[in-house]
Design a protein around this motif. Structure first.
Motif, PDB file in Angstrom:
ATOM      1  N   GLY B 129       0.723  -1.330   0.295  1.00 29.93           N
ATOM      2  CA  GLY B 129       0.002  -0.064  -0.143  1.00 29.93           C
ATOM      3  C   GLY B 129       0.850   1.170  -0.241  1.00 29.93           C
ATOM      4  O   GLY B 129       0.253   2.464   0.303  1.00 29.93           O
ATOM      5  N   PHE B 158       0.748 -11.470  -6.903  1.00 32.12           N
ATOM      6  CA  PHE B 158      -0.084 -11.771  -5.739  1.00 32.12           C
ATOM      7  C   PHE B 158      -1.364 -11.130  -5.374  1.00 32.12           C
ATOM      8  O   PHE B 158      -2.313 -11.639  -5.375  1.00 32.12           O
ATOM      9  CB  PHE B 158       0.738 -11.796  -4.319  1.00 32.12           C
ATOM     10  N   ARG B 159      -1.198  -9.938  -5.487  1.00 30.44           N
ATOM     11  CA  ARG B 159      -2.548  -9.185  -4.959  1.00 30.44           C
ATOM     12  C   ARG B 159      -3.507  -9.112  -6.091  1.00 30.44           C
ATOM     13  O   ARG B 159      -3.156  -8.926  -7.384  1.00 30.44           O
ATOM     14  CB  ARG B 159      -2.089  -7.510  -4.737  1.00 30.44           C
ATOM     15  N   ALA B 160      -4.712  -9.189  -5.720  1.00 28.38           N
ATOM     16  CA  ALA B 160      -5.700  -9.119  -6.795  1.00 28.38           C
ATOM     17  C   ALA B 160      -5.760  -7.995  -7.701  1.00 28.38           C
ATOM     18  O   ALA B 160      -5.701  -6.704  -6.907  1.00 28.38           O
ATOM     19  CB  ALA B 160      -7.145  -9.270  -6.034  1.00 28.38           C
ATOM     20  N   ALA B 161      -5.759  -7.978  -8.719  1.00 28.13           N
ATOM     21  CA  ALA B 161      -6.055  -7.111 -10.031  1.00 28.13           C
ATOM     22  C   ALA B 161      -4.916  -6.193  -9.931  1.00 28.13           C
ATOM     23  O   ALA B 161      -4.823  -4.827 -10.341  1.00 28.13           O
ATOM     24  CB  ALA B 161      -7.136  -6.197  -9.614  1.00 28.13           C
ATOM     25  N   GLU B 164      -3.824  -5.919 -13.531  1.00 24.82           N
ATOM     26  CA  GLU B 164      -4.795  -5.093 -14.349  1.00 24.82           C
ATOM     27  C   GLU B 164      -4.634  -3.721 -14.122  1.00 24.82           C
ATOM     28  O   GLU B 164      -4.617  -2.655 -14.929  1.00 24.82           O
ATOM     29  CB  GLU B 164      -6.374  -5.221 -13.990  1.00 24.82           C
ATOM     30  N   GLN B 165      -4.288  -3.405 -12.937  1.00 22.74           N
ATOM     31  CA  GLN B 165      -3.920  -1.831 -12.444  1.00 22.74           C
ATOM     32  C   GLN B 165      -2.509  -1.328 -13.253  1.00 22.74           C
ATOM     33  O   GLN B 165      -2.813  -0.325 -13.746  1.00 22.74           O
ATOM     34  CB  GLN B 165      -3.727  -1.714 -11.004  1.00 22.74           C
ATOM     35  N   VAL B 168      -3.417  -0.599 -16.910  1.00 24.25           N
ATOM     36  CA  VAL B 168      -4.044   0.568 -17.194  1.00 24.25           C
ATOM     37  C   VAL B 168      -2.742   1.797 -16.989  1.00 24.25           C
ATOM     38  O   VAL B 168      -3.087   2.620 -17.915  1.00 24.25           O
ATOM     39  CB  VAL B 168      -4.989   0.937 -16.064  1.00 24.25           C
ATOM     40  N   TRP B 169      -1.962   1.692 -16.205  1.00 25.35           N
ATOM     41  CA  TRP B 169      -0.807   2.634 -16.386  1.00 25.35           C
ATOM     42  C   TRP B 169      -0.028   2.566 -17.762  1.00 25.35           C
ATOM     43  O   TRP B 169       0.411   3.455 -18.215  1.00 25.35           O
ATOM     44  CB  TRP B 169      -0.204   2.369 -15.005  1.00 25.35           C
ATOM     45  N   ARG B 172      -1.851   4.244 -20.340  1.00 22.15           N
ATOM     46  CA  ARG B 172      -1.711   5.715 -20.105  1.00 22.15           C
ATOM     47  C   ARG B 172      -0.328   6.161 -20.673  1.00 22.15           C
ATOM     48  O   ARG B 172      -0.359   7.398 -20.907  1.00 22.15           O
ATOM     49  CB  ARG B 172      -1.822   6.316 -18.637  1.00 22.15           C
ATOM     50  N   GLN B 182      -2.409 -14.093 -12.488  1.00 25.15           N
ATOM     51  CA  GLN B 182      -2.471 -13.776 -10.952  1.00 25.15           C
ATOM     52  C   GLN B 182      -2.111 -15.202 -10.399  1.00 25.15           C
ATOM     53  O   GLN B 182      -2.637 -16.209 -10.653  1.00 25.15           O
ATOM     54  CB  GLN B 182      -3.763 -13.266 -10.469  1.00 25.15           C
ATOM     55  N   GLY B 211       3.780  -6.058  -2.894  1.00 26.34           N
ATOM     56  CA  GLY B 211       4.016  -5.493  -1.470  1.00 26.34           C
ATOM     57  C   GLY B 211       4.352  -6.493  -0.447  1.00 26.34           C
ATOM     58  O   GLY B 211       3.512  -7.545  -0.749  1.00 26.34           O
TER      59      GLY B 211
END
Lengths: 459, 321
Positions: B129, B158-161, B164-165, B168-169, B172, B182, B211
């Motif tokens: 985070g 590991f972390r969900a999505a 995908e996050q 998006v970057w 951009r 995943q 993280g």
């Protein structure tokens, strides 16, 4: 590494013994140590100041008791003070008289709102509820997708909704929230958990949005999700969130790390709201109701030794333990027979791993928590088997154990001569260590009396 | 045993609670002042810089997460200076403080490691985070703006999505992403990304990792493994291992920096979320104790909200200028 507060206080108090009462002067240094410990644990500066004043008031004029060392006396005052400050409220939840109960999750970016939403849903499910999740975080890329994956993994209901190409903004957020509540009613879900976008407390547009969400949903619970690693700034964000939303509780996340979590004290006191839950890991069930004494132990660097002591008190034969400690610290040293008794007692406390994890991460036990994962529990059984295969005489007079006796013991216990040798070597080391420990503090001595046997056995 | 140490918990006193509570609340509201405001307070109050002024200043430094030890050391230096040459007034005190803080940070600034042959591999690490994925995305755009070709590796499996996050970057910033599904092996996807970056002659490869708390040995070992995987393919890589840290982080930041450096060989810090009220004082403690420079700062959620570190500007913002 941080030094345990008890150790620091012991130093600060070395001159106090023999004096009748605690006075302004003779506790000055101790108060300074307490202040530093609290600040290093990220307790807010002003909270620390007031705490110190309060502790000073309580300590001055107290007689130096004979039963307790001054250190223990002051630690007790500090401990009680912190527990009072955190309150005794545990996870009591407000449920709506007419379902669905709405829970609004709020917090800064990256504090763990989405993960916590999932955990909360799992917790409610376990308690027989039927929660529904919805994410109104239309801003962060893939945030809604993240909650969907989380919901799927715990088989929780989720209202996905459709953004229909509508631009990210408050109207969309409100629409999704409204639709989700309707969906919860229709599908008979009794709670609705609303995961919101992380936002800075000084972002007035997004804080307005939060206020609008509150007005729209009239939630029973507004939980402030905060990172346990937060420093002095915690009060500022928490205060502003509370001012705008009137929070009903706090969730402290990432408590499975080694942060002292002093922010809990700060947030609790700027909002007056109880810490209701703590997050202990990334798995959906790593979520626990909050116990004030636990975090107080952490702030003071005591680990969860309280619970450990409680368990010990309950399970251990006190007389035997004291007998062992007396023998171990005296010139004679303890016998293998005594050692086996201790092993059996420790076993009653639970697995070695669970015990080691409750030890403080500082002071004499530094590193033991980390070692916990590498401990081979079977070692324990093997050691006991070896001692079982000895004669009474051998157990009481280890020096008579010759080469041929070692071979017999190894055969009898299903181990090897090397293992028997290793045990005898470790036993000799431990005996020596204990004898030299007379000078250690009371707590250290007691804890070691109980647990000291494990140190050499982890490998 | 417990009684003699802490007393039983049930005996905690109730009665005084309310008054204490209110006092606490009042106390805390004072902290809304920024370090700058506090310092102004100290300065306005003191024509002459005396011991009391220095003590107030020390408290102000602690209130900005600089930490007890580092704050004490800074004050000690100011006190020394006061004894030798005297400090005329508050303004001079503030200048000296600014100078000291800047010096602590500047001492650690060093040129970025030379890259023998592209790609330059940059690994993003940190606790959960703090903004690793967002920073990876922004950094990709930042390098693109310098006319460099960039590839990103979605090694947070590991972390969900998380994947995908990052995608998006990627859209951009117009940067391609090497990804897996995943739950996949992060070292395997890293291996693919390294091969791809090499064969495509990309200038920069940014690796977004999952993280993890620095206390989780197995997860830290995974980072070490990723570093070794990188070295097998590109011997002098990773060229940068950036520890992404949230500006609100308290004293635990030191421990984060220490353990991530042990496992992942951190070369610098990215301080994120500096657009809030926290000003990242922990970076001063990290620079002093662990000799790590700050490389970039994150100041918002937009793609251009990343800046190379400027110690002068950072200290000014810390002091509220």
């Amino acid at each position: 590494m941080f030094e345990n507060l008890s150790e620091k206080l012991q130093r600060a108090f070395k001159n106090l013994r023999g004096q009748g009462t605690m006075t302004e002067e003779n506790i000055q240094e101790a108060l300074r140590e307490i202040r530093v410990a609290l600040l290093e644990a990220d307790v807010n500066l002003n909270v620390v100041k007031d705490l110190i004043d309060h502790i000073r008031e309580k300590a001055i004029g107290q007689e130096v008791m004979t039963a307790l060392s001054p250190t223990e006396q002051v630690i007790k005052i500090v401990h009680d003070e912190l527990v009072t400050l955190l309150g005794k409220d545990t996870a009591r939840f407000q449920f709506a008289s007419r379902p669905p109960t709405v829970i609004l999750m709020a917090g800064l970016q990256g504090s763990g709102k989405t993960t916590t939403s999932g955990k909360l849903a799992a917790w409610l499910q376990k308690g027989g509820h039927r929660p529904m999740l919805v994410s109104v975080d239309v801003y962060r890329p893939a945030a809604r997708e993240q909650l969907r994956v989380v919901a799927q993994s715990i088989k929780a209901n989720i209202y996905q909704g459709d953004t229909k190409g509508e631009p990210a903004g408050t109207p969309l957020v409100e629409r999704l929230a409204k639709e989700a509540r309707r969906e919860a009613v229709i599908t008979g879900c009794d709670t609705l958990i609303v995961d919101t976008a992380g936002r800075l407390h000084i972002d007035s547009d997004l804080m307005d949005e939060m206020a609008k969400l509150k007005a729209l949903l009239s939630p029973q619970e507004i939980l402030f999700v905060a990172d346990a690693m937060t420093g002095q700034d915690a009060v500022r964000s928490a205060e502003e969130f509370h001012r705008r939303l009137a929070l009903t509780g706090i969730v402290l996340t990432k408590m499975d790390g080694d942060a002292r979590g002093g922010a809990a004290l700060s947030i609790r006191h700027v909002t007056g709201q109880p810490v209701k839950f703590i997050g202990m890991g990334e798995k959906p069930d790593a979520f626990e109701p909050f116990h004030p004494d636990r975090i107080v132990g952490r702030i003071l660097g005591h680990g969860d030794i309280m619970s450990l002591m409680e368990r010990a008190e309950e399970k251990l034969d006190r007389k035997k333990s004291e007998e062992f400690a007396r023998k171990a610290l005296s010139g004679d040293g303890f016998s293998l027979e005594d050692f086996r008794d201790q092993l059996r007692q420790i076993k009653k406390l639970g697995s070695l791993q669970s015990i080691m994890k409750m030890l403080p991460s500082v002071g004499p036990f530094a590193g033991m928590q980390q070692m916990a994962d590498q401990v081979d529990e079977k070692q324990f059984t093997r050691v006991e088997a070896i001692i079982n295969s000895m004669t009474q005489k051998e157990r009481n007079h280890h020096e008579i154990i010759s080469g041929s006796r070692r071979k017999r013991i190894a055969n009898g216990s299903g181990t090897t001569v090397q293992e028997v040798n290793q045990l005898l070597r470790q036993y000799a080391q431990m005996r020596k260590m204990f004898k030299g420990m007379g000078k250690g503090g009371m707590m250290q001595r007691r804890a070691m009396g109980m647990l000291g046997g494990m140190k050499g056995m982890g490998r | 045993m417990i009684q003699t140490l802490f007393g039983s918990l049930n005996e905690a006193q109730e009665p005084q609670k309310k008054g204490f509570f209110d006092r606490m609340k009042q106390a805390v509201s004072r902290t809304r002042e920024s370090l700058g405001e506090r310092i102004e307070g100290v300065i306005a109050l003191t024509r002459e810089v005396d011991e009391a002024a220095l003590e107030d200043l020390e408290m102000s430094l602690i209130a900005s997460d600089i930490g007890v030890t580092t704050a004490a050391e800074i004050i000690e230096r100011l006190r020394d200076r006061g004894k030798r040459q005297g400090i005329r007034n508050g303004a001079e005190l503030k200048d000296l403080l600014r100078e000291h803080l800047k010096q602590i940070l500047d001492e650690q600034q060093r040129p970025v490691a030379k890259v023998a042959a592209p790609p330059e591999v940059i690994m993003m690490v940190g606790v959960n985070g703090t903004g690793k994925t967002t920073t990876s995305g922004k950094l990709a755009a930042w390098y693109r703006a310098q006319a460099k070709t960039v590839l990103m590796c979605a090694a947070d499996t590991f972390r969900a999505a998380a994947i995908e996050q990052l995608e998006v970057w990627g859209e951009r910033s117009g940067v391609e992403i090497v990804r897996t599904k995943q739950g996949g092996d992060p070292s395997a996807v890293l291996f693919d990304a390294l091969q791809a970056a090499k064969s495509r002659h990309n200038d920069v490869l940014i690796v977004d990792t999952a993280g993890r708390l620095h206390t989780k040995n197995s997860l830290m070992a995974e980072l070490d493994k990723m570093r070794r995987t990188t070295q097998r393919i590109i011997p002098d890589a990773p060229h940068e291992v950036l520890l992404v840290m949230d500006a609100t982080t308290g004293q635990n930041g030191l421990q984060q920096a220490r353990l991530f450096t042990e496992s992942a060989g951190v070369t610098g810090i990215v301080l994120t979320k500096l657009d809030g009220t926290a000003k990242g004082g922990i970076a001063i403690a990290i620079a002093r104790e662990l000799k790590l420079p700050v490389r970039f700062v994150g100041v918002g959620e937009k793609i251009e909200d990343i800046l190379p570190f400027d110690s002068g500007a950072f200290v000014d913002s810390l002091l509220g200028n």
